[in-house]
Enzyme design. Sequence first.
Site, PDB file in Angstrom:
ATOM      1  N   HIS A 165       0.822  -1.221   0.000  1.00  0.00           N
ATOM      2  CA  HIS A 165       0.000   0.000   0.000  1.00  0.00           C
ATOM      3  C   HIS A 165       0.851   1.264   0.000  1.00  0.00           C
ATOM      4  CE1 HIS A 165      -3.784  -2.279   1.644  1.00  0.00           C
ATOM      5  NE2 HIS A 165      -3.573  -2.492   0.359  1.00  0.00           N
ATOM      6  N   CYS A 186       4.878  13.476  -7.125  1.00  0.00           N
ATOM      7  CA  CYS A 186       4.316  14.627  -7.839  1.00  0.00           C
ATOM      8  C   CYS A 186       2.992  14.234  -8.509  1.00  0.00           C
ATOM      9  CB  CYS A 186       5.309  15.125  -8.887  1.00  0.00           C
ATOM     10  SG  CYS A 186       4.673  16.530  -9.822  1.00  0.00           S
ATOM     11  N   CYS A 206       4.128  15.216 -12.693  1.00  0.00           N
ATOM     12  CA  CYS A 206       5.159  14.481 -13.446  1.00  0.00           C
ATOM     13  C   CYS A 206       5.484  13.125 -12.808  1.00  0.00           C
ATOM     14  CB  CYS A 206       6.427  15.328 -13.597  1.00  0.00           C
ATOM     15  SG  CYS A 206       7.413  15.454 -12.098  1.00  0.00           S
ATOM     16  N   GLU A 212      -8.202 -11.345  17.440  1.00  0.00           N
ATOM     17  CA  GLU A 212      -9.405 -12.152  17.208  1.00  0.00           C
ATOM     18  C   GLU A 212      -9.213 -12.952  15.919  1.00  0.00           C
ATOM     19  OE1 GLU A 212     -12.175  -8.919  14.987  1.00  0.00           O
ATOM     20  OE2 GLU A 212     -11.736  -8.499  17.102  1.00  0.00           O
TER      21      GLU A 212
END
Length: 310
Positions: free
Chosen positions: A153, A161, A164, A278
Amino acid sequence: MARLPSNSIQEFQAALKMARNIIIVTGAGLSAASGIPTFRGAGGMWRSLDAKSLATPEAFEENPSLVWQFYHYRREKALQCQPNAAHIVLAKLAIPSILEKVAPAAKSFHLITQNVDGLSPRILQQIESIQKAKEPPVSEKDLPDSSTLIEMHGRLFDVICTQCEHSVFDVSSPLCPGLGEADRKHADIIAAGMKENEIKIPIEELPKCIKCGSLTRPGVVWFGEEIPLLPAIEEIVAKADLCLVVGTSSTVFPASTFASEVKERTDGKGIVAVFNLENTERKGVADFVFIGGCETELPKAVGIDASLDL
Ligand code: BJW
Ligand code: ZN
């Protein structure tokens, strides 16, 4: 009738010994013990903040000042936090001589992290420096292989940018004066991400591209965006026969599908082990479930301590 998942360390270590291609999929719970908030669940950021207003390209387009303040706060927080025992154990598995001891049949090992906080790469680098400083020099097999880590991720410290696409890895603190000032006024991450608390920073004062001067954005993957590293990840998942799912709610696609892909492709012979507060493998694919903080459960189950005396 489907067998209930085991929590036997002995059985898990026997499975580890047989594994040939190992993947470890990690999520925000891996960094919880380091003091970095998770997204969902108790204390999770998305409990109080609206993901759509902060973690989508549309949100950034509409309000880059608010989105930058949220990510800037998270950058500063991540810089103050330290990798915990779970990061250390996983980084130690990237050292071929250590992997060989716990998983002697392993031909490959990959750590696929959804986390953007940089704690896994940081501990890998730290271990590499420790090993490289040793006299006499250690062999190649005692150095961690950093190509085993995939930050799917993106990374909080990549600044890209919007025009560009020039990308820089930048750990400056603060990234620019306006964000530094806003940061000092936000009491916590919730304050930094709430529209009500937003300190308006004009676009010209937000971080700019060093090449073309345009507005930059945090180098993370937002909802609705493609995952640039996905083709490489798919190849790795397509070979895996052991999948550890560590500290993730397994709610975000495509990481949420990796464990079941391993199970399905191997006709159920592949092994899935969940480490979480869990049981998050709702499709019943887990062979092992270790309930508890991964910072305590992983060292015990894998049989590697978190010491940096290597
Ligand atoms: C502990 C612990 C301790 C705590 N020890 N455990 C409808 C249906 C299905 C899919 C979609 C859909 N609509 C859109 C999609 C696709 C979308 C998606 O999955 N959405 C779902 C929410 C429904 N996915 C995408 O858009 C992805 N791109 C993509 O799929 O492209 C193709 C496509 C596009 C559009 C449509 C369809 C296909 C991109 C996803 C990018 C996710 N980005 C974020 C933000 C990154 C930047 C940032 O950090 O701000 O990534 S969202 C957020 O969630 C972050 C995380 O990496 C990710 C996963 O969260 P994670 O890590 O699991 O954290 P938590 O908090 O959920 O869980 C923590 C767990 O730890 C809990 O279980 C705790 O119990 C546990 N825990 N302490 C062990 N000490
Ligand atoms: Zn540019």
